[in-house]
Design a protein around this motif. Structure first.
Motif, PDB file in Angstrom:
ATOM      1  N   ASN A  46       3.163 -19.699   7.791  1.00 34.81           N
ATOM      2  CA  ASN A  46       2.075 -20.631   7.478  1.00 34.81           C
ATOM      3  C   ASN A  46       0.800 -20.219   8.204  1.00 34.81           C
ATOM      4  O   ASN A  46       0.838 -19.771   9.351  1.00 34.81           O
ATOM      5  CB  ASN A  46       2.433 -22.052   7.906  1.00 34.81           C
ATOM      6  N   GLY A  47      -0.340 -20.408   7.513  1.00 39.39           N
ATOM      7  CA  GLY A  47      -1.634 -20.251   8.157  1.00 39.39           C
ATOM      8  C   GLY A  47      -1.928 -18.845   8.635  1.00 39.39           C
ATOM      9  O   GLY A  47      -2.378 -18.660   9.765  1.00 39.39           O
ATOM     10  N   LEU A  48      -1.725 -17.839   7.778  1.00 38.15           N
ATOM     11  CA  LEU A  48      -1.953 -16.444   8.165  1.00 38.15           C
ATOM     12  C   LEU A  48      -3.363 -15.996   7.807  1.00 38.15           C
ATOM     13  O   LEU A  48      -3.865 -16.274   6.724  1.00 38.15           O
ATOM     14  CB  LEU A  48      -0.949 -15.527   7.472  1.00 38.15           C
ATOM     15  N   TYR A  49      -3.991 -15.278   8.720  1.00 38.66           N
ATOM     16  CA  TYR A  49      -5.237 -14.559   8.466  1.00 38.66           C
ATOM     17  C   TYR A  49      -4.993 -13.118   8.870  1.00 38.66           C
ATOM     18  O   TYR A  49      -4.586 -12.839  10.000  1.00 38.66           O
ATOM     19  CB  TYR A  49      -6.392 -15.146   9.282  1.00 38.66           C
ATOM     20  N   LEU A  50      -5.198 -12.195   7.920  1.00 41.03           N
ATOM     21  CA  LEU A  50      -4.832 -10.797   8.159  1.00 41.03           C
ATOM     22  C   LEU A  50      -5.907  -9.884   7.588  1.00 41.03           C
ATOM     23  O   LEU A  50      -6.382 -10.088   6.472  1.00 41.03           O
ATOM     24  CB  LEU A  50      -3.485 -10.486   7.506  1.00 41.03           C
ATOM     25  N   VAL A  51      -6.272  -8.842   8.345  1.00 39.49           N
ATOM     26  CA  VAL A  51      -7.206  -7.820   7.890  1.00 39.49           C
ATOM     27  C   VAL A  51      -6.444  -6.509   7.737  1.00 39.49           C
ATOM     28  O   VAL A  51      -5.797  -6.042   8.688  1.00 39.49           O
ATOM     29  CB  VAL A  51      -8.379  -7.630   8.867  1.00 39.49           C
ATOM     30  N   ILE A  52      -6.494  -5.945   6.518  1.00 41.05           N
ATOM     31  CA  ILE A  52      -5.899  -4.632   6.255  1.00 41.05           C
ATOM     32  C   ILE A  52      -7.053  -3.658   6.049  1.00 41.05           C
ATOM     33  O   ILE A  52      -7.804  -3.773   5.075  1.00 41.05           O
ATOM     34  CB  ILE A  52      -4.989  -4.661   5.015  1.00 41.05           C
ATOM     35  N   ASP A  53      -7.201  -2.715   6.970  1.00 39.49           N
ATOM     36  CA  ASP A  53      -8.325  -1.781   6.946  1.00 39.49           C
ATOM     37  C   ASP A  53      -7.823  -0.384   6.624  1.00 39.49           C
ATOM     38  O   ASP A  53      -7.153   0.255   7.420  1.00 39.49           O
ATOM     39  CB  ASP A  53      -9.034  -1.789   8.309  1.00 39.49           C
ATOM     40  N   ASP A 102     -11.025  -1.117   1.812  1.00 35.21           N
ATOM     41  CA  ASP A 102     -10.719   0.249   1.427  1.00 35.21           C
ATOM     42  C   ASP A 102     -12.043   0.953   1.141  1.00 35.21           C
ATOM     43  O   ASP A 102     -13.049   0.306   0.858  1.00 35.21           O
ATOM     44  CB  ASP A 102      -9.811   0.258   0.185  1.00 35.21           C
ATOM     45  N   SER A 103     -12.033   2.274   1.230  1.00 30.44           N
ATOM     46  CA  SER A 103     -13.265   3.023   0.952  1.00 30.44           C
ATOM     47  C   SER A 103     -13.703   2.853  -0.503  1.00 30.44           C
ATOM     48  O   SER A 103     -14.861   3.083  -0.834  1.00 30.44           O
ATOM     49  CB  SER A 103     -13.057   4.508   1.269  1.00 30.44           C
ATOM     50  N   ARG A 104     -12.794   2.401  -1.392  1.00 27.13           N
ATOM     51  CA  ARG A 104     -13.110   2.276  -2.809  1.00 27.13           C
ATOM     52  C   ARG A 104     -13.281   0.834  -3.272  1.00 27.13           C
ATOM     53  O   ARG A 104     -13.846   0.589  -4.337  1.00 27.13           O
ATOM     54  CB  ARG A 104     -12.011   2.944  -3.643  1.00 27.13           C
ATOM     55  N   PHE A 105     -12.796  -0.128  -2.513  1.00 29.43           N
ATOM     56  CA  PHE A 105     -12.917  -1.518  -2.924  1.00 29.43           C
ATOM     57  C   PHE A 105     -12.681  -2.424  -1.719  1.00 29.43           C
ATOM     58  O   PHE A 105     -12.203  -1.984  -0.665  1.00 29.43           O
ATOM     59  CB  PHE A 105     -11.913  -1.862  -4.034  1.00 29.43           C
ATOM     60  N   GLU A 106     -13.015  -3.714  -1.894  1.00 36.79           N
ATOM     61  CA  GLU A 106     -12.750  -4.728  -0.884  1.00 36.79           C
ATOM     62  C   GLU A 106     -12.304  -5.999  -1.588  1.00 36.79           C
ATOM     63  O   GLU A 106     -12.973  -6.474  -2.507  1.00 36.79           O
ATOM     64  CB  GLU A 106     -13.987  -4.991  -0.025  1.00 36.79           C
ATOM     65  N   LEU A 107     -11.157  -6.519  -1.173  1.00 36.28           N
ATOM     66  CA  LEU A 107     -10.590  -7.708  -1.787  1.00 36.28           C
ATOM     67  C   LEU A 107     -10.438  -8.810  -0.741  1.00 36.28           C
ATOM     68  O   LEU A 107     -10.055  -8.548   0.401  1.00 36.28           O
ATOM     69  CB  LEU A 107      -9.216  -7.414  -2.405  1.00 36.28           C
TER      70      LEU A 107
END
Length: 322
Positions: A46-53, A102-107
């Motif tokens: 529950n309540g996750l905040y995650l950055v995938i770089d 990502d170098s090609r997109f950001e979601l």
């Protein structure tokens, strides 16, 4: 069984929060571990905040944690033990936000809930059920259905709904490169995917709509704009080692189409195009075939050439047949 609960984890990198969650609950069955099976009875986050770089693939980070790289010339151990199997009875995710850079997109993925039930590698033919609701870049998305990714013939049977997703976010994924891309994509329908070895079957039944599309390929000197494109019907795609086949049936409508080719000085506009019927395209190592059956209509076709002063416009054209 064993139960584990963890609350309030936060990871920061350069004063930016890259991982945060309120609660993680895990219920694990111990006995299957003796047979190299990780049997998760239930997993709740529950309540996750995650950055995938992934802007630097050689130094990708998930939640601020750098993933280990894999050497190109690395080889598996000579006596590698048998693989572990894993499964989950119930997976529940609620109130998630995941940023994918990502170098090609950001979601920006906001997840209201995701529920996955009965997925296990030791029962590969049993289909798992999936429910998902959330947003991708502020576009509402809902997904539900059944999937069996571990089956001998993997299959997916899903209902998907997407409302006004900005297609420009995926511009850099295209090849050849797209200089400008904008528009809103909406979809509501059923998707089925089956894989048998190298052969793939994809079927779609539902409604697709694209609004305010702009596509510019500067190198090719091509610019296209469409006020609205819609398709209501079915689409079947099959690909094997020796053949590719595409079958379309339903209604296609295009409004306010403009096509410009700068080098040729040619610009064509169509106020409205529609087609109702069936279209088949097949290509193999031996031959190619295109079939069309149904009714097509064009309103207000106007081709303009920079070097010509002749009016070649067509008020209306229709064709009913094959």
């Amino acid at each position: 069984t064993g139960e584990l609960g963890l609350r309030g984890l936060e990871v920061k990198v350069d004063n930016e929060t890259t991982l945060l969650f309120d609660f993680v609950g895990l219920d694990l069955d111990w006995w299957p571990l003796l047979q190299r099976q990780v049997d998760v009875q239930s997993l709740q986050l529950n309540g996750l905040y995650l950055v995938i770089d992934n802007r630097q693939p050689e130094a990708a980070r998930v939640g601020g944690i750098r993933l280990p790289g894999t050497a190109a010339d690395s080889e598996p151990p000579a006596n590698e033990p048998s693989a572990w199997l894993s499964g989950v009875g119930t997976l529940t995710l609620q109130d998630f936000r995941i940023l994918i850079r990502d170098s090609r997109f950001e979601l920006d993925v906001a997840l209201d809930y995701l529920r996955l039930k009965r997925m296990a590698q030791w029962t590969p033919e049993q289909g798992a059920t999936l429910e998902f609701a959330g947003r991708i870049n502020d576009a509402p998305v809902q997904l539900s259905g059944e999937l069996a990714p571990f089956a001998e013939q993997p299959r997916y049977d899903l209902d998907l709904s997407v409302e006004k997703l900005q297609v420009g976010a995926f511009r850099k994924l295209a090849s050849p490169p797209i200089d400008e891309l904008s528009g809103l994509w909406s979809y509501a329908g059923k998707l089925t995917l089956e894989q048998t070895g190298p052969a793939i079957k994809l079927n779609h039944a539902g409604k697709t709509r694209i609004e305010s599309l702009l596509l510019v390929l500067a190198e090719a000197g091509l610019e296209t704009s469409i006020g609205q494109f819609s398709h209501d019907g079915k689409l079947a795609f099959e690909q094997s080692e020796s053949e590719l086949r595409l079958d379309e049936g339903g209604e296609i409508s295009v409004e306010a189409l403009r096509l410009a080719m700068r080098e040729e000085g040619l610009e064509t506009s169509i106020e409205q195009f529609s087609h109702s019927g069936d279209v088949t395209f097949a290509h193999s190592v031996y031959a190619g075939e295109v079939k069309q059956k149904g009714k097509s209509a064009i309103d207000s076709l106007r081709p303009d050439h920079a070097d010509e002063r002749v009016d070649n416009s067509v008020g209306q054209f229709s064709n009913d047949g094959k």
